[in-house]
Scaffold this motif. Structure first.
Motif, PDB file in Angstrom:
ATOM      1  N   SER A  27       0.823  -1.200   0.000  1.00 46.58           N
ATOM      2  CA  SER A  27       0.000   0.000   0.000  1.00 46.58           C
ATOM      3  C   SER A  27       0.864   1.260   0.000  1.00 46.58           C
ATOM      4  CB  SER A  27      -0.916  -0.007   1.227  1.00 46.58           C
ATOM      5  OG  SER A  27      -1.761   1.116   1.231  1.00 46.58           O
ATOM      6  N   GLY A  28       0.541   2.196  -0.895  1.00 48.23           N
ATOM      7  CA  GLY A  28       1.258   3.460  -0.979  1.00 48.23           C
ATOM      8  C   GLY A  28       2.434   3.468  -1.919  1.00 48.23           C
ATOM      9  N   ALA A  29       2.822   2.322  -2.438  1.00 49.00           N
ATOM     10  CA  ALA A  29       3.989   2.232  -3.323  1.00 49.00           C
ATOM     11  C   ALA A  29       3.607   2.596  -4.761  1.00 49.00           C
ATOM     12  CB  ALA A  29       4.573   0.830  -3.280  1.00 49.00           C
ATOM     13  N   ASN A  30       4.621   2.741  -5.610  1.00 49.08           N
ATOM     14  CA  ASN A  30       4.447   2.870  -7.058  1.00 49.08           C
ATOM     15  C   ASN A  30       4.939   1.575  -7.689  1.00 49.08           C
ATOM     16  OD1 ASN A  30       3.671   5.535  -6.581  1.00 49.08           O
ATOM     17  ND2 ASN A  30       5.725   6.333  -6.944  1.00 49.08           N
ATOM     18  N   VAL A  31       4.113   0.942  -8.525  1.00 50.34           N
ATOM     19  CA  VAL A  31       4.473  -0.371  -9.040  1.00 50.34           C
ATOM     20  C   VAL A  31       4.264  -0.430 -10.555  1.00 50.34           C
ATOM     21  CG1 VAL A  31       2.157  -1.305  -8.538  1.00 50.34           C
ATOM     22  CG2 VAL A  31       4.093  -2.864  -8.819  1.00 50.34           C
ATOM     23  N   PRO A  32       5.260  -0.931 -11.307  1.00 49.56           N
ATOM     24  CA  PRO A  32       5.073  -1.164 -12.749  1.00 49.56           C
ATOM     25  C   PRO A  32       4.577  -2.591 -12.999  1.00 49.56           C
ATOM     26  CG  PRO A  32       7.389  -1.360 -12.180  1.00 49.56           C
ATOM     27  CD  PRO A  32       6.661  -1.074 -10.896  1.00 49.56           C
ATOM     28  N   LEU A  33       3.594  -2.725 -13.869  1.00 45.67           N
ATOM     29  CA  LEU A  33       3.134  -4.031 -14.327  1.00 45.67           C
ATOM     30  C   LEU A  33       3.680  -4.224 -15.743  1.00 45.67           C
ATOM     31  CD1 LEU A  33      -0.592  -4.011 -13.098  1.00 45.67           C
ATOM     32  CD2 LEU A  33       1.481  -4.780 -11.903  1.00 45.67           C
ATOM     33  N   PRO A  34       4.657  -5.116 -15.923  1.00 41.14           N
ATOM     34  CA  PRO A  34       5.350  -5.212 -17.211  1.00 41.14           C
ATOM     35  C   PRO A  34       4.471  -5.792 -18.316  1.00 41.14           C
ATOM     36  CG  PRO A  34       6.084  -6.947 -15.725  1.00 41.14           C
ATOM     37  CD  PRO A  34       5.189  -6.057 -14.912  1.00 41.14           C
ATOM     38  N   CYS A  35       4.607  -5.216 -19.495  1.00 42.65           N
ATOM     39  CA  CYS A  35       3.931  -5.739 -20.691  1.00 42.65           C
ATOM     40  C   CYS A  35       4.734  -5.309 -21.916  1.00 42.65           C
ATOM     41  CB  CYS A  35       2.498  -5.208 -20.780  1.00 42.65           C
ATOM     42  SG  CYS A  35       1.589  -5.826 -22.226  1.00 42.65           S
ATOM     43  N   HIS A  36       5.076  -6.283 -22.746  1.00 40.52           N
ATOM     44  CA  HIS A  36       5.810  -6.020 -23.982  1.00 40.52           C
ATOM     45  C   HIS A  36       5.132  -6.771 -25.137  1.00 40.52           C
ATOM     46  CE1 HIS A  36       8.747  -5.083 -20.837  1.00 40.52           C
ATOM     47  NE2 HIS A  36       9.336  -4.287 -21.718  1.00 40.52           N
ATOM     48  N   TYR A  37       5.332  -6.265 -26.335  1.00 44.73           N
ATOM     49  CA  TYR A  37       4.763  -6.920 -27.512  1.00 44.73           C
ATOM     50  C   TYR A  37       5.810  -6.930 -28.626  1.00 44.73           C
ATOM     51  CZ  TYR A  37       4.067  -2.147 -29.239  1.00 44.73           C
ATOM     52  OH  TYR A  37       4.261  -0.850 -29.651  1.00 44.73           O
ATOM     53  N   HIS A  38       5.659  -7.875 -29.548  1.00 45.86           N
ATOM     54  CA  HIS A  38       6.513  -7.929 -30.730  1.00 45.86           C
ATOM     55  C   HIS A  38       5.766  -8.641 -31.850  1.00 45.86           C
ATOM     56  CE1 HIS A  38       7.366 -11.795 -28.710  1.00 45.86           C
ATOM     57  NE2 HIS A  38       7.555 -12.270 -29.941  1.00 45.86           N
ATOM     58  N   TYR A  39       6.384  -8.660 -33.018  1.00 49.79           N
ATOM     59  CA  TYR A  39       5.776  -9.306 -34.177  1.00 49.79           C
ATOM     60  C   TYR A  39       6.642 -10.471 -34.636  1.00 49.79           C
ATOM     61  CZ  TYR A  39       3.041  -5.020 -34.355  1.00 49.79           C
ATOM     62  OH  TYR A  39       2.213  -3.976 -34.030  1.00 49.79           O
ATOM     63  N   GLU A  40       5.997 -11.515 -35.084  1.00 51.62           N
ATOM     64  CA  GLU A  40       6.694 -12.689 -35.612  1.00 51.62           C
ATOM     65  C   GLU A  40       6.203 -12.956 -37.034  1.00 51.62           C
ATOM     66  OE1 GLU A  40       5.921 -15.874 -32.918  1.00 51.62           O
ATOM     67  OE2 GLU A  40       7.172 -15.051 -31.322  1.00 51.62           O
ATOM     68  N   PRO A  41       7.052 -12.781 -38.060  1.00 53.05           N
ATOM     69  CA  PRO A  41       8.415 -12.218 -37.987  1.00 53.05           C
ATOM     70  C   PRO A  41       8.385 -10.716 -37.774  1.00 53.05           C
ATOM     71  CG  PRO A  41       7.793 -12.565 -40.255  1.00 53.05           C
ATOM     72  CD  PRO A  41       6.669 -13.130 -39.443  1.00 53.05           C
ATOM     73  N   ASP A  42       9.526 -10.165 -37.366  1.00 52.70           N
ATOM     74  CA  ASP A  42       9.628  -8.729 -37.128  1.00 52.70           C
ATOM     75  C   ASP A  42       9.432  -7.996 -38.449  1.00 52.70           C
ATOM     76  OD1 ASP A  42      10.092  -6.237 -36.184  1.00 52.70           O
ATOM     77  OD2 ASP A  42      12.224  -6.527 -35.738  1.00 52.70           O
ATOM     78  N   GLN A  43       8.515  -7.027 -38.438  1.00 50.91           N
ATOM     79  CA  GLN A  43       8.187  -6.305 -39.663  1.00 50.91           C
ATOM     80  C   GLN A  43       8.727  -4.878 -39.679  1.00 50.91           C
ATOM     81  OE1 GLN A  43       6.158  -7.801 -42.372  1.00 50.91           O
ATOM     82  NE2 GLN A  43       7.172  -9.393 -41.171  1.00 50.91           N
ATOM     83  N   GLY A  44       9.585  -4.563 -38.704  1.00 50.87           N
ATOM     84  CA  GLY A  44      10.116  -3.210 -38.661  1.00 50.87           C
ATOM     85  C   GLY A  44       9.105  -2.250 -38.052  1.00 50.87           C
ATOM     86  N   PRO A  45       9.264  -0.940 -38.287  1.00 51.52           N
ATOM     87  CA  PRO A  45       8.373   0.051 -37.682  1.00 51.52           C
ATOM     88  C   PRO A  45       6.912  -0.197 -38.067  1.00 51.52           C
ATOM     89  CG  PRO A  45      10.287   1.108 -38.666  1.00 51.52           C
ATOM     90  CD  PRO A  45      10.309  -0.321 -39.122  1.00 51.52           C
ATOM     91  N   LYS A  46       6.009  -0.052 -37.106  1.00 50.94           N
ATOM     92  CA  LYS A  46       4.570  -0.227 -37.339  1.00 50.94           C
ATOM     93  C   LYS A  46       3.866   1.090 -37.042  1.00 50.94           C
ATOM     94  CE  LYS A  46       2.882  -3.924 -37.781  1.00 50.94           C
ATOM     95  NZ  LYS A  46       2.528  -4.750 -38.948  1.00 50.94           N
TER      96      LYS A  46
END
Length: 357
Positions: free
Chosen positions: A61-80
């Motif tokens: 209680s009272g803390a600051n907490v990050p909830l991690p979330c990342h995304y990527h593409y398969e195969p990588d298509q470069g900038p989207k």
């Protein structure tokens, strides 16, 4: 925000489109040759993958907490192009969700109790992490990170768990006097909330044994038993959580199981040579730049700060208690715990105070 962007964000909060997925993503195009059949599928190119933490994220209680979330593409298509992000808080059974935040690019909108406390962290190109500031007790639970890129829509779930303690609570008027709504209020009055089942189960696994039934946050009534015995379901039942199931929230009356988290501040003890009445105890805490401690704060200080005091003191609800980490002679039972003298109408004692750091 421009009106169109606001409308888009609100639409995202109200629901999401989940396309058919069989390992690839397709655009289905109708060929009007008179038979009304789909004849061509055009591969969109890349599969969107969303990943969160496999392990629970712990905070207090009272803390600051990050909830991690990342995304990527398969195969990588470069900038989207700009993707859309939606965070939701889920019920344990996944049947309902609460909107937390939606974002398009660097523009975001938080909802409800999360306004002013939630924002997206995008430290890297494919990051969509949620940061919750000033964490509250009711923030405990499961969160869904959803990433939307056109028709491609993927999500994953992360579990936020608050470090805390479950304690049973009875009001001054005695056992089984609280309906559900009164139980919610008495927990809140003690710096806590009604515990959920997962929190009660964790407390049971750590040794909580309590034979009186109490309300939980989902409206069920349950109690934890480590040592089976006749008054507590019978000697032939295995240890575990006994359940009465859902009860009428207005008519039925039980005790409460409250949940309090680790503290930002500190609990300390004050005493006078002749002791104090409850009103004198409250004034002594104020004179020390503090307030009289609540029951939940005393339990948290006992569990997380190692508060050990073999001298009884007043608390805000009019009860008299004391915390024991190391059991010893003349300090109650042989197990650690918070001892209670109940709600004495008369008497002079010390006081436990709480002060923010």
């Amino acid at each position: 925000l421009p009106l169109l962007l606001k409308a888009t964000l609100l639409h995202l909060a109200s629901g999401s489109y989940h396309p058919f997925y069989n390992g690839f993503y397709y655009n289905h195009i109708m060929n009007d040759d008179g038979n009304g059949q789909d004849k061509a599928d055009y591969l969109n190119g890349a599969r969107l993958v969303v990943e969160t933490s496999r392990d629970p994220v712990y905070s207090y209680s009272g803390a600051n907490v990050p909830l991690p979330c990342h995304y990527h593409y398969e195969p990588d298509q470069g900038p989207k192009r700009k993707i859309r992000i939606k965070w939701s808080k889920l019920r344990d059974d996944y049947t309902k969700e609460q909107d937390v935040l939606v974002a398009i690019g660097k523009t975001s909108m938080a909802f409800g109790d999360f306004k002013g406390r939630a924002h997206i962290r995008q430290a890297s190109q494919h990051e969509a992490s949620l940061v919750i500031s000033d964490v509250r007790l009711k923030d405990d639970g499961k969160y869904r990170c959803e990433v939307i890129d056109g028709l491609e829509d993927e999500n994953d779930v992360v579990d936020l768990r608050l470090q805390g303690i479950v304690f049973p609570y009875q009001p001054p008027r005695g056992q089984y006097r609280l309906n559900f709504h009164e139980a919610e209020q008495v927990c809140q009055d003690q710096g806590a909330i009604l515990a959920n089942f997962n929190q009660l189960f964790q407390a049971w696994s750590e040794g909580l044994d309590w034979c009186n039934a109490g309300w939980l946050a989902d409206g069920t009534v349950q109690y934890p038993i480590r040592l089976p015995r006749k008054p507590c379901g019978g000697v032939h039942l295995a240890p575990g959580i006994r359940s009465y199931g859902p009860r009428h929230r207005h008519l039925h009356r039980f005790d409460a199981f409250c949940f309090s988290s680790a503290l930002k501040g500190e609990v300390f003890y004050l005493d006078h040579l002749a002791g104090m009445t409850l009103e004198e105890a409250k004034q002594s805490c104020q004179d020390a730049g503090a307030e009289i401690a609540r029951v939940g704060q005393l339990y948290s200080a006992w569990k997380f700060q190692g508060l050990d005091r073999c001298t009884a003191g007043w608390l805000a609800d009019g009860s008299v208690r004391y915390p024991i980490v190391t059991p010893r002679a003349n300090c109650g039972p042989a197990e650690p715990g918070v001892r209670s003298f109940g709600f004495p109408r008369k008497g002079r004692f010390g006081v436990f105070c709480y002060r923010e750091r």
